[in-house]
Design a protein around this motif. Sequence first.
Motif, mmCIF file in Angstrom:
data_model
loop_
_atom_site.group_PDB
_atom_site.id
_atom_site.type_symbol
_atom_site.label_atom_id
_atom_site.label_comp_id
_atom_site.label_asym_id
_atom_site.label_seq_id
_atom_site.Cartn_x
_atom_site.Cartn_y
_atom_site.Cartn_z
ATOM 1 N N ASP A 162 -26.871 -71.030 47.070
ATOM 2 C CA ASP A 162 -27.433 -69.719 46.710
ATOM 3 C C ASP A 162 -27.034 -68.580 47.651
ATOM 4 O O ASP A 162 -27.496 -67.453 47.480
ATOM 5 C CB ASP A 162 -28.958 -69.816 46.607
ATOM 6 N N THR A 163 -26.191 -68.857 48.648
ATOM 7 C CA THR A 163 -25.768 -67.847 49.607
ATOM 8 C C THR A 163 -24.320 -68.129 50.005
ATOM 9 O O THR A 163 -23.977 -69.288 50.219
ATOM 10 C CB THR A 163 -26.662 -67.862 50.868
ATOM 11 N N VAL A 164 -23.518 -67.091 50.107
ATOM 12 C CA VAL A 164 -22.133 -67.268 50.552
ATOM 13 C C VAL A 164 -22.149 -67.624 52.035
ATOM 14 O O VAL A 164 -22.834 -66.976 52.832
ATOM 15 C CB VAL A 164 -21.302 -65.976 50.306
ATOM 16 N N LEU A 165 -21.404 -68.671 52.384
ATOM 17 C CA LEU A 165 -21.298 -69.089 53.782
ATOM 18 C C LEU A 165 -20.267 -68.226 54.494
ATOM 19 O O LEU A 165 -19.169 -68.043 54.004
ATOM 20 C CB LEU A 165 -20.866 -70.563 53.859
ATOM 21 N N MET A 166 -20.622 -67.712 55.653
ATOM 22 C CA MET A 166 -19.698 -66.890 56.425
ATOM 23 C C MET A 166 -19.359 -67.597 57.736
ATOM 24 O O MET A 166 -20.259 -67.965 58.476
ATOM 25 C CB MET A 166 -20.306 -65.519 56.718
ATOM 26 N N PRO A 167 -18.061 -67.797 57.981
ATOM 27 C CA PRO A 167 -17.664 -68.502 59.213
ATOM 28 C C PRO A 167 -17.967 -67.671 60.454
ATOM 29 O O PRO A 167 -18.150 -66.503 60.410
ATOM 30 C CB PRO A 167 -16.164 -68.718 59.040
ATOM 31 N N LEU A 210 -13.432 -68.722 51.949
ATOM 32 C CA LEU A 210 -13.502 -69.733 50.889
ATOM 33 C C LEU A 210 -13.277 -71.141 51.435
ATOM 34 O O LEU A 210 -13.966 -72.087 51.023
ATOM 35 C CB LEU A 210 -12.498 -69.420 49.784
ATOM 36 N N LEU A 211 -12.340 -71.302 52.353
ATOM 37 C CA LEU A 211 -12.087 -72.633 52.918
ATOM 38 C C LEU A 211 -13.245 -73.110 53.800
ATOM 39 O O LEU A 211 -13.384 -74.303 54.068
ATOM 40 C CB LEU A 211 -10.762 -72.654 53.686
ATOM 41 N N TYR A 212 -14.105 -72.190 54.209
ATOM 42 C CA TYR A 212 -15.328 -72.539 54.934
ATOM 43 C C TYR A 212 -16.350 -73.184 53.986
ATOM 44 O O TYR A 212 -17.338 -73.758 54.434
ATOM 45 C CB TYR A 212 -15.901 -71.279 55.588
ATOM 46 N N HIS A 213 -16.102 -73.113 52.691
ATOM 47 C CA HIS A 213 -16.967 -73.719 51.684
ATOM 48 C C HIS A 213 -16.451 -75.081 51.227
ATOM 49 O O HIS A 213 -17.017 -75.679 50.314
ATOM 50 C CB HIS A 213 -17.065 -72.802 50.450
ATOM 51 N N VAL A 214 -15.363 -75.562 51.835
ATOM 52 C CA VAL A 214 -14.709 -76.791 51.376
ATOM 53 C C VAL A 214 -14.665 -77.814 52.507
ATOM 54 O O VAL A 214 -14.290 -77.494 53.628
ATOM 55 C CB VAL A 214 -13.271 -76.509 50.891
ATOM 56 N N VAL A 215 -15.040 -79.052 52.180
ATOM 57 C CA VAL A 215 -14.950 -80.177 53.096
ATOM 58 C C VAL A 215 -13.989 -81.179 52.467
ATOM 59 O O VAL A 215 -14.043 -81.415 51.252
ATOM 60 C CB VAL A 215 -16.342 -80.826 53.318
ATOM 61 N N SER A 216 -13.118 -81.767 53.272
ATOM 62 C CA SER A 216 -12.202 -82.784 52.754
ATOM 63 C C SER A 216 -12.986 -84.027 52.354
ATOM 64 O O SER A 216 -13.950 -84.407 53.023
ATOM 65 C CB SER A 216 -11.168 -83.171 53.811
ATOM 66 N N GLY A 217 -12.561 -84.654 51.267
ATOM 67 C CA GLY A 217 -13.209 -85.860 50.782
ATOM 68 C C GLY A 217 -14.301 -85.548 49.781
ATOM 69 O O GLY A 217 -14.691 -84.398 49.590
ATOM 70 N N LYS A 218 -14.764 -86.587 49.131
ATOM 71 C CA LYS A 218 -15.834 -86.463 48.136
ATOM 72 C C LYS A 218 -17.146 -86.869 48.805
ATOM 73 O O LYS A 218 -17.375 -88.049 49.069
ATOM 74 C CB LYS A 218 -15.528 -87.351 46.932
ATOM 75 N N GLN A 264 -8.523 -63.076 55.003
ATOM 76 C CA GLN A 264 -9.939 -63.238 55.368
ATOM 77 C C GLN A 264 -10.683 -63.956 54.244
ATOM 78 O O GLN A 264 -11.513 -64.836 54.500
ATOM 79 C CB GLN A 264 -10.576 -61.870 55.643
ATOM 80 N N LEU A 265 -10.370 -63.609 53.002
ATOM 81 C CA LEU A 265 -11.001 -64.245 51.846
ATOM 82 C C LEU A 265 -10.706 -65.740 51.835
ATOM 83 O O LEU A 265 -11.606 -66.565 51.614
ATOM 84 C CB LEU A 265 -10.501 -63.586 50.557
ATOM 85 N N SER A 321 -25.684 -84.011 59.808
ATOM 86 C CA SER A 321 -26.250 -82.853 60.506
ATOM 87 C C SER A 321 -25.239 -81.717 60.574
ATOM 88 O O SER A 321 -25.602 -80.575 60.825
ATOM 89 C CB SER A 321 -26.708 -83.235 61.913
ATOM 90 N N SER A 322 -23.967 -82.054 60.348
ATOM 91 C CA SER A 322 -22.927 -81.028 60.295
ATOM 92 C C SER A 322 -21.735 -81.597 59.550
ATOM 93 O O SER A 322 -21.641 -82.808 59.325
ATOM 94 C CB SER A 322 -22.509 -80.586 61.702
ATOM 95 N N ALA A 323 -20.831 -80.716 59.164
ATOM 96 C CA ALA A 323 -19.587 -81.125 58.507
ATOM 97 C C ALA A 323 -18.504 -80.144 58.910
ATOM 98 O O ALA A 323 -18.758 -78.944 59.046
ATOM 99 C CB ALA A 323 -19.761 -81.124 56.993
ATOM 100 N N THR A 324 -17.303 -80.668 59.098
ATOM 101 C CA THR A 324 -16.165 -79.819 59.431
ATOM 102 C C THR A 324 -15.501 -79.372 58.141
ATOM 103 O O THR A 324 -15.158 -80.190 57.290
ATOM 104 C CB THR A 324 -15.157 -80.568 60.326
ATOM 105 N N THR A 325 -15.351 -78.071 57.990
ATOM 106 C CA THR A 325 -14.766 -77.521 56.773
ATOM 107 C C THR A 325 -13.246 -77.488 56.886
ATOM 108 O O THR A 325 -12.688 -77.670 57.962
ATOM 109 C CB THR A 325 -15.286 -76.092 56.513
ATOM 110 N N VAL A 326 -12.597 -77.226 55.773
ATOM 111 C CA VAL A 326 -11.140 -77.165 55.733
ATOM 112 C C VAL A 326 -10.609 -76.016 56.596
ATOM 113 O O VAL A 326 -9.494 -76.080 57.099
ATOM 114 C CB VAL A 326 -10.635 -77.064 54.272
ATOM 115 N N ASN A 327 -11.417 -74.979 56.834
ATOM 116 C CA ASN A 327 -10.941 -73.887 57.689
ATOM 117 C C ASN A 327 -11.068 -74.235 59.175
ATOM 118 O O ASN A 327 -10.665 -73.457 60.022
ATOM 119 C CB ASN A 327 -11.589 -72.551 57.323
#
Length: 159
Positions: free
Chosen positions: A154-159, A94-102, A89-90, A112-118
């Motif tokens: 400033d806030t943890v993102l929750m999928p 965490l992967l919900y906080h990561v987007v591929s690419g720079k 679950q962790l 308006s949106s981004a697809t995360t690694v999860n």
Amino acid sequence: MKKHLLLSALALSSVAFAGGGSMVPSSNTIAGIVANDPNFSTLLAAVQAAGLTETLNGTGPFTVFAPTNAAFAKIPKADLDALLNNPEQLKAVLLYHVVSGKVTAAQVMTMSSATTVNGADVTVSTSGGKVMINDSTVTKANVMARNGVIHVIDTVLMP
């Protein structure tokens, strides 16, 4: 006991990991920047508990929306402890906080949106010069790393 485990995990950040191909983060990678900034000690412990240190120390590039210790402190202690003790679950959180690419701040502001690694999407919005990722505000943008970029939130993102 859990506090002791958390402190032990933090202490490991300065010691090479044995086996499994894990390593100490290079100081100019995303993992290294997180490991060397005391404002990210909870994030560091979470990354280590989820087994993502090597990934965030790797080639990338990645864009990481990095929650501070204060962001993690908003989560009720029992919920945070449960999350830190559930590696799968962790890892998903965490992967919900990561987007591929720079993706730099200038690019984020046009999205308006981004697809995360999860695999799930985050909503991106701007208002009054502030950038929001879901309900989290970007407090510092464009912390450049060799393998990507960090935007502090400033806030943890929750999928």
